[in-house]
Design an enzyme around this catalytic site. Structure first.
Site, PDB file in Angstrom:
ATOM      1  N   HIS A 158       0.840  -1.215   0.000  1.00 51.33           N
ATOM      2  CA  HIS A 158       0.000   0.000   0.000  1.00 51.33           C
ATOM      3  C   HIS A 158       0.870   1.259   0.000  1.00 51.33           C
ATOM      4  O   HIS A 158       0.449   2.302   0.493  1.00 51.33           O
ATOM      5  CB  HIS A 158      -0.949   0.022   1.200  1.00 51.33           C
ATOM      6  CG  HIS A 158      -1.671  -1.271   1.417  1.00 51.33           C
ATOM      7  ND1 HIS A 158      -2.856  -1.576   0.777  1.00 51.33           N
ATOM      8  CD2 HIS A 158      -1.337  -2.364   2.156  1.00 51.33           C
ATOM      9  CE1 HIS A 158      -3.240  -2.789   1.151  1.00 51.33           C
ATOM     10  NE2 HIS A 158      -2.326  -3.296   1.975  1.00 51.33           N
ATOM     11  N   SER A 274      14.046  21.779 -16.371  1.00 45.07           N
ATOM     12  CA  SER A 274      12.832  22.595 -16.504  1.00 45.07           C
ATOM     13  C   SER A 274      13.216  23.932 -17.107  1.00 45.07           C
ATOM     14  O   SER A 274      14.287  24.466 -16.810  1.00 45.07           O
ATOM     15  CB  SER A 274      12.211  22.794 -15.125  1.00 45.07           C
ATOM     16  OG  SER A 274      11.417  23.966 -15.110  1.00 45.07           O
ATOM     17  N   LYS A 280      15.609  21.945 -11.258  1.00 44.94           N
ATOM     18  CA  LYS A 280      14.958  20.675 -11.580  1.00 44.94           C
ATOM     19  C   LYS A 280      15.839  19.701 -12.347  1.00 44.94           C
ATOM     20  O   LYS A 280      16.592  20.078 -13.241  1.00 44.94           O
ATOM     21  CB  LYS A 280      13.696  20.927 -12.405  1.00 44.94           C
ATOM     22  CG  LYS A 280      12.644  21.673 -11.635  1.00 44.94           C
ATOM     23  CD  LYS A 280      11.989  20.801 -10.600  1.00 44.94           C
ATOM     24  CE  LYS A 280      10.631  20.414 -11.096  1.00 44.94           C
ATOM     25  NZ  LYS A 280      10.019  19.455 -10.217  1.00 44.94           N
ATOM     26  N   ASN A 282      14.570  16.207 -13.795  1.00 49.92           N
ATOM     27  CA  ASN A 282      13.329  15.430 -13.807  1.00 49.92           C
ATOM     28  C   ASN A 282      13.479  14.041 -14.443  1.00 49.92           C
ATOM     29  O   ASN A 282      14.232  13.888 -15.403  1.00 49.92           O
ATOM     30  CB  ASN A 282      12.245  16.201 -14.564  1.00 49.92           C
ATOM     31  CG  ASN A 282      11.849  17.479 -13.851  1.00 49.92           C
ATOM     32  OD1 ASN A 282      11.873  17.530 -12.624  1.00 49.92           O
ATOM     33  ND2 ASN A 282      11.519  18.498 -14.614  1.00 49.92           N
ATOM     34  N   GLU A 287       8.804   8.757 -16.691  1.00 47.70           N
ATOM     35  CA  GLU A 287       7.400   9.168 -16.808  1.00 47.70           C
ATOM     36  C   GLU A 287       6.824   8.767 -18.167  1.00 47.70           C
ATOM     37  O   GLU A 287       5.676   8.345 -18.269  1.00 47.70           O
ATOM     38  CB  GLU A 287       7.279  10.679 -16.593  1.00 47.70           C
ATOM     39  CG  GLU A 287       7.554  11.063 -15.144  1.00 47.70           C
ATOM     40  CD  GLU A 287       7.833  12.549 -14.953  1.00 47.70           C
ATOM     41  OE1 GLU A 287       7.973  12.958 -13.800  1.00 47.70           O
ATOM     42  OE2 GLU A 287       7.926  13.290 -15.950  1.00 47.70           O
ATOM     43  N   LYS A 322      -2.021  -2.705 -38.691  1.00 46.99           N
ATOM     44  CA  LYS A 322      -0.573  -2.518 -38.862  1.00 46.99           C
ATOM     45  C   LYS A 322       0.018  -1.427 -37.974  1.00 46.99           C
ATOM     46  O   LYS A 322       1.036  -1.653 -37.319  1.00 46.99           O
ATOM     47  CB  LYS A 322      -0.212  -2.196 -40.313  1.00 46.99           C
ATOM     48  CG  LYS A 322      -0.713  -3.165 -41.352  1.00 46.99           C
ATOM     49  CD  LYS A 322      -0.058  -4.515 -41.252  1.00 46.99           C
ATOM     50  CE  LYS A 322      -0.704  -5.489 -42.206  1.00 46.99           C
ATOM     51  NZ  LYS A 322      -2.189  -5.524 -42.170  1.00 46.99           N
TER      52      LYS A 322
HETATM   53  N1  ARG Z   1      -3.236  -3.076 -47.951  1.00 54.56           N
HETATM   54  C1  ARG Z   1      -4.252  -4.053 -47.803  1.00 54.56           C
HETATM   55  C2  ARG Z   1      -4.183  -4.641 -46.365  1.00 54.56           C
HETATM   56  O1  ARG Z   1      -3.263  -4.384 -45.685  1.00 54.56           O
HETATM   57  C3  ARG Z   1      -4.114  -5.082 -48.826  1.00 54.56           C
HETATM   58  C4  ARG Z   1      -5.215  -6.050 -48.945  1.00 54.56           C
HETATM   59  C5  ARG Z   1      -6.207  -5.615 -49.888  1.00 54.56           C
HETATM   60  N2  ARG Z   1      -7.073  -6.695 -50.207  1.00 54.56           N
HETATM   61  C6  ARG Z   1      -8.229  -6.482 -50.761  1.00 54.56           C
HETATM   62  N3  ARG Z   1      -8.963  -7.525 -50.955  1.00 54.56           N
HETATM   63  N4  ARG Z   1      -8.624  -5.288 -51.079  1.00 54.56           N
HETATM   64  O2  ARG Z   1      -5.074  -5.289 -45.861  1.00 54.56           O
END
Ligand code: ARG
Length: 437
Positions: A158, A274, A280, A282, A287, A322
């Site tokens: 705690h 700072s 300071k 820091n 952080e 992605k």
């Molecule tokens: N850039 C697209 C992706 O990352 C490619 C796939 C596209 N496929 C499609 N059936 N339009 O998913």
């Protein structure tokens, strides 16, 4: 053929530029460049076995793909940001280098499986790199622990003084977490099966036995292959756990570096100043590590949410896995590196730590055991010492200064000169025999 799309035959109108901009992913999926090429190299071998490419054609395509791979590895590759995605970009480069032969590469293949395959390869590589960085930090923390193995600090529950513990054990707790992280990333990587070739969703005319190669396996279920992003979610979730561990370590170090605690000195080269307050120094690095855990959780939730309502099979939404994936790896990798550097320069203020260890409350649990060893039942001992603590707080007299007559008011088993000796951090930690030393 410049920047030719991988589709377009059935279209008579040009794509609206807004749509091109809105749908493209090359600005981030260029991270998949090497993996896309590696996938194509495997695909060429399969097409050759299946009779779609002659030995000569396969040889030419493979060597051209390898030359592209070389450029990528040597950082000579610049993605063409006018392309729709990295797969289109690489196809265009291949066309420039190998001419019409490049047009055969897409036989029995779709970007849907290309994306899945190259993202899997990327994950395996990135997981292995991160495991390595985790082990470097873990080793570094273990070395810091061993170098300072005699230091005892107050342990907390705690965030209140609890019992004295070895600094080494405190630091090694983080090593345990990192060891589990390393294992977790390992399992996830093992679980990623490099399967080819699902086609767009329904499989390909190539017989499944041709896909049984050193680098690839035949698909179990092609619909699943193109629509599965479990591996992305698993990777980001394991990375979120790493980020959570690093955030906790960062938080401990932030607290320890305050004037109030003053356990540690963070090297100037790992601190920032700072613009207003000249005094300071820091702990901004720590952080940010704490703050970035939130970004990781956000990345995880973003992919989980993106996936949850998608009908089988591929949907364009999936392109949005992605950035969270790459971003998660980038963040955790840089956190591991900067923490490794910071840990190496960390100094412990033993004098200040010793002052904290004078707090009597840290030894109160030992006093309960002292009575238990004199055959007082635990519950009763707990109550006796609790009352003694209250008396000390109310009267302002330290327990170690209490006279025998006073102690007798609580229990005749409390012996003044034995009690005096109890406020010793080393004795306290060494009395914990459950810990392997
Ligand atoms: N850039 C697209 C992706 O990352 C490619 C796939 C596209 N496929 C499609 N059936 N339009 O998913």
């Amino acid at each position: 053929m410049k920047n030719k799309k991988l589709w377009g035959g059935r279209f008579s109108k040009k794509t609206n530029p807004l749509v091109e901009e809105f749908t493209k992913s090359v600005q981030y999926d260029y991270n998949l460049a090497a993996y896309d090429v590696l996938g194509s190299v495997s695909h060429v071998a399969i097409l050759k076995k299946a009779g779609y490419l002659t030995a000569n054609e396969a040889k030419k395509l493979t060597s051209t793909l390898n030359s592209i791979l070389n450029d990528i590895k040597k950082n000579k590759f610049k993605p063409d940001l006018s392309c729709e995605d990295i797969h289109t970009d690489i196809q265009n480069i291949l066309y420039k280098k190998a001419g019409n032969l490049a047009l055969k590469l897409h036989t029995a293949r779709s970007r849907n499986d290309q994306v899945a395959f190259s993202t899997k390869l990327y994950c395996k590589d990135a997981l292995a790199d991160l495991q390595n960085e985790i082990l470097i930090l873990a080793t570094n923390i273990a070395q810091t622990a061993l170098k300072n193995k005699k230091i005892i600090i107050p342990g907390f529950t705690h965030l209140q003084h609890a019992q004295p513990v070895y600094l080494k054990d405190y630091l090694l707790a983080y090593v345990e977490m990192l060891k589990r992280d390393d294992k977790r990333l390992g399992y996830i990587s093992e679980n990623i099966k490099l399967v080819m070739d699902a086609g767009a969703l329904a499989g390909t005319p190539v017989h499944s036995k041709e896909y049984n190669t050193a680098n690839t396996k035949p698909v179990e279920n092609s619909l699943d292959t193109v629509s599965d992003r479990d591996f992305v979610i698993e990777a980001i979730s394991a990375l979120s756990i790493v980020a959570m561990h690093l955030s906790r370590l960062a938080e401990d170090l932030v607290i320890w570096s305050t004037k109030e605690f003053d356990f540690i000195e963070i090297d100037e080269s790992f601190c920032t100043g700072s613009s207003l307050m000249p005094q300071k120094k820091n702990p901004d690095v720590l952080e940010l590590i704490r703050g970035y855990a939130g970004r990781l959780y956000g990345n995880l939730v973003s992919v989980l949410t993106m996936m949850k309502g998608l009908p089988l099979t591929y949907n364009r939404d999936m392109q949005l896995d992605k950035e969270p994936l790459f971003n998660s790896f980038e963040i955790v990798s840089s956190e591991l590196k900067v923490l490794t550097g910071l840990m190496k320069t960390l100094k412990f203020n033993t004098d200040k730590i010793a002052e904290h260890l004078e707090d009597e409350s840290l030894y109160v649990t030992d006093m309960v055991y002292y009575l238990v060893n004199k055959k007082v039942p635990f519950k009763e001992a707990h109550t006796i010492i609790g009352k003694l603590v209250k008396e000390s707080a109310d009267s302002g007299v330290d327990i170690k200064k209490m006279k025998q007559a006073k102690l007798n008011e609580f229990s005749d088993k409390l012996v003044e000169k034995e009690i005096k000796d109890m406020f010793d951090p080393k004795k306290s930690v060494e009395s914990k025999r459950s810990i392997k030393r």
